[in-house]
Design an enzyme around this catalytic site. Structure first.
Site, short mmCIF file in Angstrom:
data_model
loop_
_atom_site.label_atom_id
_atom_site.label_comp_id
_atom_site.label_asym_id
_atom_site.label_seq_id
_atom_site.Cartn_x
_atom_site.Cartn_y
_atom_site.Cartn_z
CE LYS A 271 81.32 73.62 3.18
NZ LYS A 271 82.72 73.13 3.49
CB THR A 272 76.52 75.58 9.61
OG1 THR A 272 76.88 74.41 10.37
CG2 THR A 272 75.35 75.30 8.73
N GLY B 173 86.61 78.14 4.78
CA GLY B 173 86.78 79.56 4.53
C GLY B 173 87.34 79.76 3.14
P1 A3P Z 1 83.13 78.40 3.34
O1 A3P Z 1 84.39 77.64 3.10
O2 A3P Z 1 82.11 78.19 2.31
O3 A3P Z 1 83.38 79.88 3.62
P2 A3P Z 1 81.99 73.25 7.96
O4 A3P Z 1 83.19 73.17 8.82
O5 A3P Z 1 80.73 72.94 8.71
O6 A3P Z 1 82.15 72.48 6.69
O7 A3P Z 1 81.78 74.77 7.56
C1 A3P Z 1 82.70 75.43 6.72
C2 A3P Z 1 82.39 76.92 6.85
O8 A3P Z 1 82.77 77.37 8.15
C3 A3P Z 1 83.20 77.78 5.92
O9 A3P Z 1 82.48 77.86 4.71
C4 A3P Z 1 83.32 79.12 6.67
O10 A3P Z 1 82.50 80.13 6.15
C5 A3P Z 1 82.81 78.78 8.10
N1 A3P Z 1 83.66 79.21 9.20
C6 A3P Z 1 83.19 79.75 10.36
N2 A3P Z 1 84.20 80.06 11.19
C7 A3P Z 1 85.35 79.71 10.55
C8 A3P Z 1 86.72 79.80 10.91
N3 A3P Z 1 87.10 80.30 12.09
N4 A3P Z 1 87.64 79.39 10.01
C9 A3P Z 1 87.25 78.90 8.80
N5 A3P Z 1 85.96 78.78 8.41
C10 A3P Z 1 85.01 79.18 9.28
#
Ligand code: A3P
Length: 323
Positions: free
Chosen positions: A57-58, A277
Protein backbone atom coordinates in the site's frame (compact mmCIF):
# COMPACT_ATOMS: atom_id res chain seq x y z
CA UNK A 1 29.27 -48.34 15.99
CA UNK A 2 25.58 -48.61 15.14
CA UNK A 3 23.79 -48.92 11.80
CA UNK A 4 20.42 -47.22 11.19
CA UNK A 5 18.22 -46.82 8.13
CA UNK A 6 18.70 -43.57 6.18
CA UNK A 7 15.26 -42.23 7.17
CA UNK A 8 15.92 -42.89 10.84
CA UNK A 9 19.27 -41.20 10.49
CA UNK A 10 17.60 -38.20 8.88
CA UNK A 11 15.04 -37.94 11.71
CA UNK A 12 17.82 -38.18 14.26
CA UNK A 13 19.83 -35.51 12.46
CA UNK A 14 16.91 -33.07 12.32
CA UNK A 15 16.10 -33.74 15.97
CA UNK A 16 19.61 -32.60 16.76
CA UNK A 17 19.61 -29.68 14.31
CA UNK A 18 15.97 -28.53 13.96
CA UNK A 19 17.07 -25.17 12.51
CA UNK A 20 18.30 -27.05 9.42
CA UNK A 21 14.91 -28.58 8.60
CA UNK A 22 14.23 -25.82 6.10
CA UNK A 23 16.62 -25.45 3.19
CA UNK A 24 18.37 -22.18 2.45
CA UNK A 25 18.83 -21.65 -1.26
CA UNK A 26 22.11 -20.21 -2.41
CA UNK A 27 23.33 -19.30 -5.87
CA UNK A 28 24.84 -22.46 -7.45
CA UNK A 29 27.10 -20.28 -9.59
CA UNK A 30 28.86 -18.95 -6.53
CA UNK A 31 30.43 -22.36 -5.86
CA UNK A 32 32.73 -24.12 -8.30
CA UNK A 33 31.64 -27.61 -7.22
CA UNK A 34 27.96 -26.74 -7.52
CA UNK A 35 28.23 -25.22 -10.96
CA UNK A 36 30.12 -28.27 -12.20
CA UNK A 37 27.23 -30.56 -11.35
CA UNK A 38 24.46 -28.18 -12.39
CA UNK A 39 22.68 -28.90 -15.68
CA UNK A 40 24.12 -26.89 -18.57
CA UNK A 41 20.60 -25.82 -19.53
CA UNK A 42 20.39 -23.72 -16.37
CA UNK A 43 21.45 -20.11 -16.27
CA UNK A 44 22.43 -18.14 -13.17
CA UNK A 45 21.65 -14.90 -14.96
CA UNK A 46 18.01 -15.82 -14.64
CA UNK A 47 17.89 -14.24 -11.21
CA UNK A 48 16.87 -10.70 -10.24
CA UNK A 49 19.44 -7.93 -9.90
CA UNK A 50 17.13 -6.02 -7.64
CA UNK A 51 14.07 -6.54 -5.47
CA UNK A 52 11.24 -4.15 -4.70
CA UNK A 53 10.25 -5.30 -1.23
CA UNK A 54 7.24 -3.14 -0.33
CA UNK A 55 5.64 -2.61 2.11
CA UNK A 56 2.09 -3.09 0.83
CA UNK A 57 0.00 0.00 0.00
CA UNK A 58 2.87 2.40 -0.49
CA UNK A 59 2.74 2.59 -4.30
CA UNK A 60 4.54 -0.66 -5.13
CA UNK A 61 2.31 -1.44 -8.13
CA UNK A 62 2.92 2.00 -9.63
CA UNK A 63 6.67 1.52 -9.18
CA UNK A 64 6.51 -2.00 -10.66
CA UNK A 65 4.59 -0.69 -13.68
CA UNK A 66 6.94 2.23 -14.26
CA UNK A 67 10.01 0.00 -13.93
CA UNK A 68 8.59 -2.51 -16.41
CA UNK A 69 8.24 0.33 -18.98
CA UNK A 70 12.01 0.79 -18.99
CA UNK A 71 13.75 -0.72 -22.05
CA UNK A 72 16.60 -2.20 -19.97
CA UNK A 73 14.47 -3.53 -17.09
CA UNK A 74 12.59 -6.82 -17.16
CA UNK A 75 10.11 -7.93 -14.55
CA UNK A 76 9.19 -11.48 -13.58
CA UNK A 77 6.43 -13.33 -15.45
CA UNK A 78 3.10 -13.10 -13.59
CA UNK A 79 2.11 -15.81 -11.15
CA UNK A 80 -1.31 -17.44 -11.65
CA UNK A 81 -1.93 -17.17 -7.90
CA UNK A 82 -0.37 -13.91 -6.81
CA UNK A 83 -0.42 -11.99 -10.16
CA UNK A 84 2.55 -9.67 -10.58
CA UNK A 85 4.14 -10.84 -7.31
CA UNK A 86 6.23 -14.02 -7.08
CA UNK A 87 6.33 -14.07 -3.26
CA UNK A 88 9.16 -16.59 -3.17
CA UNK A 89 11.19 -15.61 -0.12
CA UNK A 90 8.20 -15.54 2.21
CA UNK A 91 5.61 -18.22 2.86
CA UNK A 92 5.11 -21.58 1.24
CA UNK A 93 6.73 -20.89 -2.12
CA UNK A 94 10.26 -20.90 -0.74
CA UNK A 95 10.19 -24.65 -0.26
CA UNK A 96 9.41 -25.05 -4.00
CA UNK A 97 13.03 -24.32 -4.70
CA UNK A 98 15.34 -22.50 -7.02
CA UNK A 99 14.09 -23.92 -10.32
CA UNK A 100 10.56 -22.84 -9.43
CA UNK A 101 11.82 -19.30 -8.76
CA UNK A 102 14.02 -19.04 -11.85
CA UNK A 103 11.16 -20.09 -14.14
CA UNK A 104 9.60 -16.70 -13.37
CA UNK A 105 12.39 -14.86 -15.12
CA UNK A 106 13.27 -14.50 -18.78
CA UNK A 107 16.79 -15.38 -19.90
CA UNK A 108 18.39 -11.95 -20.35
CA UNK A 109 19.81 -11.12 -23.79
CA UNK A 110 22.70 -9.33 -22.16
CA UNK A 111 23.39 -10.25 -18.55
CA UNK A 112 25.39 -7.07 -17.92
CA UNK A 113 23.04 -4.46 -19.29
CA UNK A 114 19.66 -6.14 -18.67
CA UNK A 115 18.11 -5.64 -15.25
CA UNK A 116 15.82 -8.38 -14.00
CA UNK A 117 13.73 -7.60 -10.95
CA UNK A 118 10.76 -8.74 -8.97
CA UNK A 119 8.40 -6.91 -6.66
CA UNK A 120 6.76 -8.67 -3.75
CA UNK A 121 5.37 -6.17 -1.28
CA UNK A 122 5.09 -8.82 1.43
CA UNK A 123 8.89 -9.12 1.69
CA UNK A 124 9.43 -5.90 3.64
CA UNK A 125 8.08 -6.93 7.02
CA UNK A 126 8.60 -10.68 6.90
CA UNK A 127 11.15 -11.84 9.45
CA UNK A 128 12.84 -14.52 7.34
CA UNK A 129 13.03 -12.73 4.01
CA UNK A 130 16.20 -10.64 4.48
CA UNK A 131 18.25 -13.72 5.43
CA UNK A 132 16.83 -15.82 2.59
CA UNK A 133 17.13 -13.08 -0.01
CA UNK A 134 20.71 -12.45 1.03
CA UNK A 135 21.61 -16.15 0.86
CA UNK A 136 20.54 -16.33 -2.78
CA UNK A 137 21.12 -12.77 -3.98
CA UNK A 138 23.86 -11.22 -1.83
CA UNK A 139 24.63 -8.55 -4.43
CA UNK A 140 21.02 -7.64 -5.20
CA UNK A 141 19.89 -4.08 -4.68
CA UNK A 142 16.91 -3.60 -2.43
CA UNK A 143 14.26 -0.95 -3.00
CA UNK A 144 11.52 -0.06 -0.56
CA UNK A 145 8.91 2.70 -0.53
CA UNK A 146 7.81 4.53 2.57
CA UNK A 147 4.77 6.74 3.08
CA UNK A 148 3.33 7.98 6.34
CA UNK A 149 2.65 4.70 8.22
CA UNK A 150 -0.73 6.01 9.41
CA UNK A 151 -1.79 6.55 5.81
CA UNK A 152 -0.50 3.10 4.88
CA UNK A 153 -2.54 1.54 7.69
CA UNK A 154 -5.69 3.31 6.52
CA UNK A 155 -5.09 2.32 2.90
CA UNK A 156 -4.75 -1.33 3.98
CA UNK A 157 -8.02 -1.13 5.92
CA UNK A 158 -9.76 0.34 2.86
CA UNK A 159 -8.23 -2.40 0.72
CA UNK A 160 -9.64 -5.10 3.00
CA UNK A 161 -13.03 -3.39 3.08
CA UNK A 162 -13.30 -3.26 -0.66
CA UNK A 163 -12.35 -6.97 -0.76
CA UNK A 164 -15.42 -7.57 1.42
CA UNK A 165 -13.37 -8.69 4.42
CA UNK A 166 -16.01 -9.33 7.09
CA UNK A 167 -13.94 -7.84 9.92
CA UNK A 168 -13.15 -4.65 8.01
CA UNK A 169 -16.84 -4.32 7.11
CA UNK A 170 -17.97 -4.86 10.72
CA UNK A 171 -15.56 -2.55 12.51
CA UNK A 172 -14.57 1.06 11.99
CA UNK A 173 -10.94 1.88 11.36
CA UNK A 174 -10.68 3.37 14.86
CA UNK A 175 -12.08 0.15 16.38
CA UNK A 176 -9.55 -1.90 14.42
CA UNK A 177 -6.46 0.08 15.39
CA UNK A 178 -7.44 0.41 19.05
CA UNK A 179 -8.57 -3.23 19.53
CA UNK A 180 -7.30 -4.67 22.83
CA UNK A 181 -5.92 -8.15 23.52
CA UNK A 182 -9.31 -9.60 24.49
CA UNK A 183 -10.76 -8.76 21.05
CA UNK A 184 -11.69 -11.52 18.56
CA UNK A 185 -8.68 -12.98 16.77
CA UNK A 186 -9.88 -11.82 13.34
CA UNK A 187 -9.92 -8.25 14.64
CA UNK A 188 -6.44 -8.61 16.12
CA UNK A 189 -5.18 -10.07 12.83
CA UNK A 190 -6.55 -7.13 10.88
CA UNK A 191 -5.10 -4.72 13.43
CA UNK A 192 -1.67 -6.34 13.05
CA UNK A 193 -1.82 -6.18 9.26
CA UNK A 194 -2.78 -2.52 9.42
CA UNK A 195 -0.16 -1.50 11.95
CA UNK A 196 2.88 -3.77 11.93
CA UNK A 197 4.33 -3.12 8.46
CA UNK A 198 4.38 0.59 9.38
CA UNK A 199 6.96 0.07 12.15
CA UNK A 200 9.44 0.87 9.43
CA UNK A 201 12.63 1.20 11.40
CA UNK A 202 12.34 -2.26 12.92
CA UNK A 203 11.96 -3.88 9.51
CA UNK A 204 14.69 -1.79 7.89
CA UNK A 205 17.15 -2.75 10.61
CA UNK A 206 16.50 -6.40 9.86
CA UNK A 207 17.32 -5.81 6.18
CA UNK A 208 20.45 -3.92 7.22
CA UNK A 209 21.58 -6.94 9.25
CA UNK A 210 22.14 -8.65 5.90
CA UNK A 211 22.51 -6.03 3.17
CA UNK A 212 24.99 -3.14 3.25
CA UNK A 213 23.55 0.36 3.22
CA UNK A 214 24.83 1.05 -0.30
CA UNK A 215 22.55 -1.72 -1.63
CA UNK A 216 19.42 -0.23 -0.08
CA UNK A 217 17.34 2.53 -1.66
CA UNK A 218 14.39 4.13 0.07
CA UNK A 219 11.82 5.85 -2.09
CA UNK A 220 9.63 8.57 -0.69
CA UNK A 221 6.20 7.25 -1.69
CA UNK A 222 4.70 10.74 -1.65
CA UNK A 223 7.29 11.84 -4.20
CA UNK A 224 6.65 8.76 -6.33
CA UNK A 225 3.02 9.80 -6.40
CA UNK A 226 3.50 13.52 -7.09
CA UNK A 227 6.63 13.42 -9.24
CA UNK A 228 7.23 9.94 -10.62
CA UNK A 229 9.48 11.26 -13.40
CA UNK A 230 12.04 12.60 -10.91
CA UNK A 231 11.68 9.54 -8.68
CA UNK A 232 12.35 7.20 -11.60
CA UNK A 233 15.51 9.17 -12.44
CA UNK A 234 16.71 8.69 -8.87
CA UNK A 235 15.93 4.98 -9.05
CA UNK A 236 17.88 4.60 -12.30
CA UNK A 237 20.88 6.43 -10.82
CA UNK A 238 20.83 4.13 -7.82
CA UNK A 239 20.73 1.08 -10.11
CA UNK A 240 23.50 2.55 -12.32
CA UNK A 241 21.42 2.15 -15.45
CA UNK A 242 22.89 3.85 -18.50
CA UNK A 243 21.64 5.58 -20.58
CA UNK A 244 18.95 7.15 -18.40
CA UNK A 245 15.44 6.61 -19.70
CA UNK A 246 13.45 9.83 -19.67
CA UNK A 247 10.03 9.13 -18.20
CA UNK A 248 8.69 12.61 -18.95
CA UNK A 249 7.45 11.42 -22.36
CA UNK A 250 5.83 8.25 -21.01
CA UNK A 251 4.10 9.35 -17.82
CA UNK A 252 1.40 12.00 -17.55
CA UNK A 253 -0.93 13.19 -14.80
CA UNK A 254 -4.47 11.96 -15.40
CA UNK A 255 -6.96 14.41 -13.82
CA UNK A 256 -9.75 11.82 -13.76
CA UNK A 257 -7.65 9.22 -11.95
CA UNK A 258 -5.85 11.82 -9.85
CA UNK A 259 -2.53 10.01 -10.40
CA UNK A 260 0.21 9.75 -12.98
CA UNK A 261 -0.49 7.17 -15.67
CA UNK A 262 1.26 5.68 -18.68
CA UNK A 263 0.91 7.69 -21.91
CA UNK A 264 -0.65 5.56 -24.65
CA UNK A 265 -1.42 8.21 -27.25
CA UNK A 266 -1.96 11.95 -27.36
CA UNK A 267 -5.39 11.65 -25.71
CA UNK A 268 -5.18 8.27 -24.02
CA UNK A 269 -3.55 7.20 -20.75
CA UNK A 270 -3.27 3.77 -19.22
CA UNK A 271 -3.81 4.06 -15.46
CA UNK A 272 -3.55 1.42 -12.75
CA UNK A 273 -6.77 -0.48 -12.03
CA UNK A 274 -9.58 0.57 -9.70
CA UNK A 275 -7.90 -1.11 -6.72
CA UNK A 276 -4.99 1.35 -6.87
CA UNK A 277 -5.80 4.94 -6.00
CA UNK A 278 -9.16 4.22 -4.38
CA UNK A 279 -11.53 6.98 -3.41
CA UNK A 280 -12.52 6.94 0.28
CA UNK A 281 -13.32 9.39 3.05
CA UNK A 282 -10.37 10.96 4.86
CA UNK A 283 -9.30 9.39 8.15
CA UNK A 284 -11.22 10.70 11.18
CA UNK A 285 -9.16 12.96 13.50
CA UNK A 286 -9.33 10.48 16.42
CA UNK A 287 -7.59 7.76 14.37
CA UNK A 288 -5.12 10.27 13.03
CA UNK A 289 -4.18 11.39 16.54
CA UNK A 290 -4.03 7.82 17.85
CA UNK A 291 -1.68 6.74 15.06
CA UNK A 292 0.51 9.81 15.44
CA UNK A 293 1.19 8.70 19.03
CA UNK A 294 1.41 5.04 18.08
CA UNK A 295 4.13 5.61 15.47
CA UNK A 296 5.88 8.52 17.22
CA UNK A 297 8.87 6.67 18.69
CA UNK A 298 9.34 4.57 15.59
CA UNK A 299 9.21 7.62 13.33
CA UNK A 300 11.80 9.40 15.48
CA UNK A 301 14.04 6.34 15.27
CA UNK A 302 13.46 6.19 11.51
CA UNK A 303 14.59 9.76 10.98
CA UNK A 304 17.72 9.12 13.06
CA UNK A 305 18.46 6.00 11.04
CA UNK A 306 17.99 7.80 7.74
CA UNK A 307 20.34 10.59 8.83
CA UNK A 308 22.92 8.04 9.97
CA UNK A 309 22.70 6.24 6.64
CA UNK A 310 22.97 9.52 4.76
CA UNK A 311 19.51 9.04 3.27
CA UNK A 312 17.19 11.98 2.70
CA UNK A 313 14.46 12.32 5.35
CA UNK A 314 11.19 12.40 3.37
CA UNK A 315 8.91 15.41 3.60
CA UNK A 316 6.09 13.45 5.24
CA UNK A 317 8.44 12.33 8.03
CA UNK A 318 9.78 15.84 8.60
CA UNK A 319 6.18 17.08 8.89
CA UNK A 320 5.19 14.25 11.20
CA UNK A 321 8.08 15.03 13.54
CA UNK A 322 7.28 18.76 13.52
CA UNK A 323 3.73 17.89 14.59
P1 A3P B 1 -4.81 3.92 -2.25
O1 A3P B 1 -5.58 3.05 -3.20
O2 A3P B 1 -5.14 3.68 -0.84
O3 A3P B 1 -4.87 5.40 -2.62
P2 A3P B 1 0.29 -0.69 -3.64
O4 A3P B 1 0.42 -0.78 -5.11
O5 A3P B 1 1.61 -0.85 -2.94
O6 A3P B 1 -0.78 -1.59 -3.11
O7 A3P B 1 -0.12 0.79 -3.26
C1 A3P B 1 -1.38 1.31 -3.62
C2 A3P B 1 -1.28 2.82 -3.43
O8 A3P B 1 -0.42 3.36 -4.43
C3 A3P B 1 -2.59 3.53 -3.64
O9 A3P B 1 -3.25 3.55 -2.40
C4 A3P B 1 -2.16 4.92 -4.15
O10 A3P B 1 -2.30 5.93 -3.19
C5 A3P B 1 -0.64 4.76 -4.46
N1 A3P B 1 -0.19 5.23 -5.76
C6 A3P B 1 0.97 5.91 -5.96
N2 A3P B 1 1.11 6.22 -7.25
C7 A3P B 1 0.03 5.74 -7.91
C8 A3P B 1 -0.39 5.78 -9.26
N3 A3P B 1 0.36 6.36 -10.20
N4 A3P B 1 -1.58 5.23 -9.58
C9 A3P B 1 -2.35 4.65 -8.61
N5 A3P B 1 -2.00 4.58 -7.30
C10 A3P B 1 -0.82 5.12 -6.95
Amino acid sequence: LQQVLPMQLAFKYFDLFPEEKEPIWQNPCSYKRHIEIWATSKDCNRLPKFLVIGPQKTGTTALYTFLAMHPAIMSNYPSPETFEEVQFFNGKNYIKGLDWYMEFFPIPNNATSDFLFEKSATYFDNERVPMRAHALLPKAKIICILINPAKRAYSWYQHMKSHQDATALNYTFYEVITATEDAPSSLLDLKARCLQPGLYVQHLLRWLDYFPTRQLFIIDGEQLRSDPVLTMTHVQRFLHIQPLYNYSQSLRYDPKKGFFCQVVSEEKNKCLGRGKGRVYLPMEPASDEYLRQYYKQDNIALSKLLLRLNHRVPQWLQEELRN
